[in-house]
Design an enzyme around this catalytic site. Structure first.
Site: not given
Ligand SMILES: *[C@@H]1O[C@H](CO)[C@@H](O)[C@H](O)[C@H]1NC(C)=O
Ligand SMILES: *[C@@H]1O[C@H](CO)[C@@H](O)[C@H](O)[C@H]1NC(C)=O
Length: 956
Positions: A541, A544, A616
């Site tokens: 996770d 980015e 999300d």
């Protein structure tokens, strides 16, 4: 999970203050740039406006020097010359060598670089950085064969040559053509004599050449806005831009096409909108810039967690695509021209404008002719979906967080108590000691290996989250090793870059560096993390990367990676490199096992590495609704293994929403329930009746279909045809269906699924895209004829129509997990088409090892022929590469049931069928349902005594 999602942090407090100060903006919009706030985007958009306002008088400064053009061995090359004024104001030129390579795989590749000024380097150019344009996006994204096709031929005519035009024929039977015009610079691609793709149709090709920073940048100003060329500021954060402006831009026109698709990730419609204003359109270009955009807006062109710069154009009779291999921030403007019956020659078209912050121009053109050819061509470049282990296709139970070993094992036991299958339980960040990955919070997880062994007894897996931020803490070995060997991302002055994430101050592993990949592999070694357990899967996770105190919640663009590349050059590919390292680590840990890694950030090529989810979302109907178009966009851009958080991450779903989400999620390629730490518990048994039973039914339906889901993944793994399929894959000539994005075909089954996404709905309209016969999957009501059909959809019903002509395979017995089903008998489901025929495929292997790559699998073809009323099973394995060991291991697996829907009962000889296998024959009774009005007949053969292995026939 997202940045800022936790209560009580200083960051949340700061955010609230900021929100109160900017009431006009939504909760997160101000955090992210608009095109106007990204100077290179603003300048290129202004350039487009200038071109447009000049009309036919537009005279861009770029042209090919025809004397430089050569064609050899499948490659046309030469130099594009840009007319500029030098700092003294005198006219000068800059050279951009280009290559147009015609690849054996059928694509054409157009690469434009800037000529390196080796003799006289650019004064003032930063020393620590690579003095070239970043050219490695293709290195990460493209694993396919880039060999030029030596059978491509130059076929320039004398007339063309006189006009400085070059002409190449390529592709199979040379039915593709490229015509390159020197001035105005333009490249037109044809298939079978018809134009499909035009590069620089509008003259927006533009490259900011490297140049010294002038003492007074405003001295450069004229038509172009030069503000912010050497440094910029956003949200109080400075970007030093040491190399100055270096953007690249190009317009691409798809003549005659009204619809374009792709460029995920955006929470928007499947058919992309226009982006320059107007009713129902966007005002902003679509943005590709991987960011942690929690609680994202729906129906927005804003950037999200991942970026695939792939765009497909489709119309009746044709599909084509382009892939813009650039890993820097990219914006894409889309406008459409309507046909004008008054003005002869004004055709409809879709015009696109691609703008990237840096790097070389590297564009692939794929000419189809149909959707599956496009996916094949794109897969031959960027690779195909890795065939997942079969358990990864089951249901995943996740929550931020399961708090302790007891908690995990209690949830696990409840699945059995409520007879609901699942395959993996997930641990979010709280399992760690202080968010230090590869450690455990010992007070809550004293014996993780024992917990994993308990799960393994029921063949279930544990997924732990491992992120790229490494807590900067003395004594934390993972950090100390990273820091000592200098494998973290660096600042522009060469120091270790530190920023804030979950653990507080952290460093980011630089997985572009091969040594960092080795270091990462070391952390996952057997005995080092999770003992020697083999049921460990990983979730990557925040890759980015998400950096709480960074610009746009990410890394400063002037930080530096391996190879002395600036972060701005590699931003969109960083997340892929991190997942690649994790996949390699799992492969090293268990070389015989297929790894499973879920990622949030992705780039073109990430489909080779594992699964992705849409980040999300929130527990509202709008977020459930936007999932279907998002899955379609990922799927056609090569990323088949995609899902969305079932139930919605933020907030608390009503029981109805939760139930509808499970009913939809059962058809997501990646199927996981997930919830935020502040949301109420919502495991499937918690909503109570009737919801729990309905959720159980939905999850069990997924498990029944697992052999077919797996078969579809197998197909995606070698030809790129996705699991979630848009209408145009089965009905390519129906242009009315191109905008339909609230329903999809599921894999190879022919099942047309329409998730219910409205509160209180008791019925829906399903659009039939073709003239085939469709059957209600649950009650066999017949529907036929193009257009919308009204279908009842009370809460207990998932609206699914089965398209005639498909045969698929189920496993109907309930087991606790996918792995436990591996020896269960199979059910064959046959939906006959309007002519009484049907066909389908089954692929099976051991479901978890790499033996399938050595021919250890089963691949069968089933066919029902209306002429003789015979259902046949035949092998699809080439005998040469065929290893019988898997077949032997399942040679006791029976077909326990055959269901034939839509058979003309008049053709049945008697109430029995004749089966033939291994030179023996026998007859078996059948069961026939009474045919009610409007419904199809259902003929069921119970226990026909045929095996899944070996050829057989059944005479109806
Ligand atoms: C991962 O990266 C390495 C280079 O470090 C490359 O050779 C390999 O192909 C990549 N793996 C995948 C599955 O893309
Ligand atoms: C067939 O596959 C099995 C299982 O992977 C392996 O042990 C065996 O050596 C293979 N046989 C051949 C002939 O390759």
């Amino acid at each position: 999970m997202a940045a800022f999602a936790r209560k009580g942090t200083i960051l949340t407090a700061l955010l609230l203050v900021f929100l109160m100060a900017t009431p006009a903006l939504s909760a997160k919009k101000y955090l992210f740039k608009t095109c106007e706030q990204a100077p290179f985007c603003r300048r290129n958009r202004a350039y487009a406006d200038l071109a447009e306002s000049n009309g036919a008088a537009w005279d861009p400064p770029y042209a090919i020097d025809p004397s430089t053009v050569t064609f050899d061995s499948g490659v046309l090359q030469g130099t594009i010359v840009k007319a500029v004024t030098d700092p003294t104001g005198a006219p000068s030129t800059v050279e951009f060598p280009f290559q147009l390579a015609f690849l054996e795989s059928g694509s054409a590749r157009f690469v434009v670089d800037e000529k390196q000024r080796v003799q006289s380097p650019i004064p003032g150019f930063p020393e620590g950085l690579t003095q070239r344009r970043y050219n490695e996006a293709s290195k990460w994204a493209v694993t396919g064969d880039l060999t030029p096709d030596i059978s491509a031929v130059e076929s320039t005519t004398d007339d063309e040559r006189k006009n400085d035009i070059f002409h190449v024929r390529y592709g199979r039977d040379r039915h593709f053509e490229a015509i390159v015009q020197s001035k105005p610079l333009q490249i037109t691609f044809y298939r079978d004599g018809e134009t499909h793709v035009i590069l620089n149709d509008r003259g927006l090709f533009n490259i900011d050449q490297y140049r010294p920073k002038p003492a007074d940048p405003t001295s450069l100003g004229d038509a172009l806005d030069v503000k912010d060329m050497w440094e910029e500021n956003f949200g109080g954060k400075e970007d030093k831009k040491p190399k100055g402006p270096e953007s690249i831009a190009l317009d691409v026109t798809f003549p005659d096409y009204e619809h374009v698709f792709g460029i995920p990730e955006h929470a928007d419609r499947f058919s992309l909108r226009e982006t320059r204003g107007g009713d129902g359109n966007h005002d902003e270009p679509y943005r590709l810039f991987n960011v942690d955009i929690f609680e994202y807006e729906v129906n927005s062109p804003m950037a999200m967690y991942g970026a695939i710069p792939f765009m497909q154009a489709h119309k009746k009779g044709s599909s084509v695509a382009i892939f813009w291999a650039n890993a820097a921030e990219t914006w894409i403007d889309i406008t459409k021209k309507k046909p004008n019956p008054e003005a002869f020659g004004v055709r409809k078209s879709t015009q696109t404008h691609w703008i990237s912050e840096s790097g070389v121009m590297d564009l692939y053109v794929m000419l189809g002719p149909d959707p599956s050819s496009v996916y094949q061509q794109y897969g031959l470049l960027t690779g195909f979906t890795a065939l997942p282990p079969i358990y990864a296709l089951g249901y995943h139970q996740c929550r931020w967080n399961y708090n302790s070993e007891e908690d995990v094992l209690e949830v696990d036991a409840n699945f059995d108590l409520y007879d609901i299958p699942y395959d993996a339980i997930w641990l979010d960040i709280e399992y760690t000691d202080g968010k230090k990955y590869f450690t455990w919070l010992k007070s809550m997880f004293p014996t993780p290996e024992k917990m994993m062994q308990a799960l393994d007894k029921r063949k279930r897996k544990l997924v732990t989250i491992i992120d790229p931020h490494i807590k900067k803490e003395a004594g934390y070995k993972v950090y100390e090793g990273l820091s000592k060997s200098e494998l973290a991302v660096k600042t522009d002055s060469g120091e270790e870059f530190n920023g804030w994430c979950w653990p507080g101050e952290s460093a980011w592993i630089d997985t572009l560096n091969p040594k960092a990949i080795e270091y990462w592999k070391d952390q996952f070694k057997l005995g080092k993390f999770c003992g020697h357990e083999s049921n460990l899967l990983i979730w990557n996770d925040m890759n980015e990367p998400s950096i709480f105190n960074g610009p746009e919640v990410s890394a400063p663009r002037d930080t530096v990676h391996y190879g002395n590349w600036e972060h701005r050059d590699v931003h969109n590919v960083y997340g892929l490199t991190f997942v690649n390292a994790t996949v390699q680590a799992l492969q090293a840990r268990h070389p015989r096992h297929r790894p499973f890694v879920l990622t949030r950030s992705f780039f073109a090529g990430s489909q080779r590495l594992g699964a992705v989810w849409t980040g999300d979302n929130a527990a509202t109907w709008d977020y459930l609704k936007i999932v279907t178009p998002m899955l379609l966009s990922h799927s056609i851009a090569g990323f088949s293994f995609v899902g969305a958080d079932v139930g919605g991450f933020f907030g608390n779903p009503t029981s109805e929403l939760l139930t509808r989400w499970y009913q939809a999620g059962a058809f997501y390629p990646f199927f996981r329930g997930h919830a935020h730490i502040e949301s109420k518990r919502r495991e499937p048994w918690l909503p109570g009746e009737p919801y729990t039973s309905l959720i159980r039914t939905a999850i069990r339906m997924r498990y029944q279909l697992l052999p077919s889901v797996y078969t579809a993944f197998h197909r995606a793994s070698f030809d790129g045809v996705p699991i979630v399929r848009p209408m145009f894959l089965l009905a390519p000539d129906n242009e009315d269906a191109l905008g339909i994005d609230d329903q999809f075909f599921f894999g190879e089954t022919g099942l047309l699924v329409k998730p219910i996404v409205e509160e209180g709905a008791t019925s829906t309209e399903i659009y039939l895209p073709d003239e085939e016969i469709y059957y209600d999957y649950l009650d066999q009501t017949i529907y036929q004829g193009i257009g919308y059909k009204h279908i009842d959809a009370p809460l207990e019903k998932i609206p699914i129509l089965a398209r005639g002509g498909h045969i698929f395979v189920r496993r109907d017995r309930y087991r606790r997990s996918a792995t436990l089903m591996s020896h269960d008998p199979l059910t064959l489901v046959v939906h006959l088409d309007k002519n009484g025929n049907a066909a389908g495929v089954l692929y099976l292997d051991d479901g978890e090892t790499t033996a399938h790559s050595r021919g250890v699998y089963l691949h069968r073809f089933f066919m029902f022929n209306a002429q003789d009323n015979i259902l046949r099973s035949r092998s699809m394995q080439a005998s040469s590469a065929f290893n019988k060991s898997f077949e032997k291991s399942i040679d006791d697996v029976r077909i326990e049931k055959i269901v034939v829907v839509g058979l003309d009962l008049g053709k049945l000889k008697n109430h029995a069928v004749e089966a033939f296998q291994d030179r023996k024959s026998w007859s078996t009774d059948i069961h026939i349902t009474d045919v009610a009005a409007g419904k199809a007949s259902v003929v069921t053969v119970r226990d026909p005594k045929v095996l899944v292995t070996g050829d057989w026939s059944i005479q109806f």
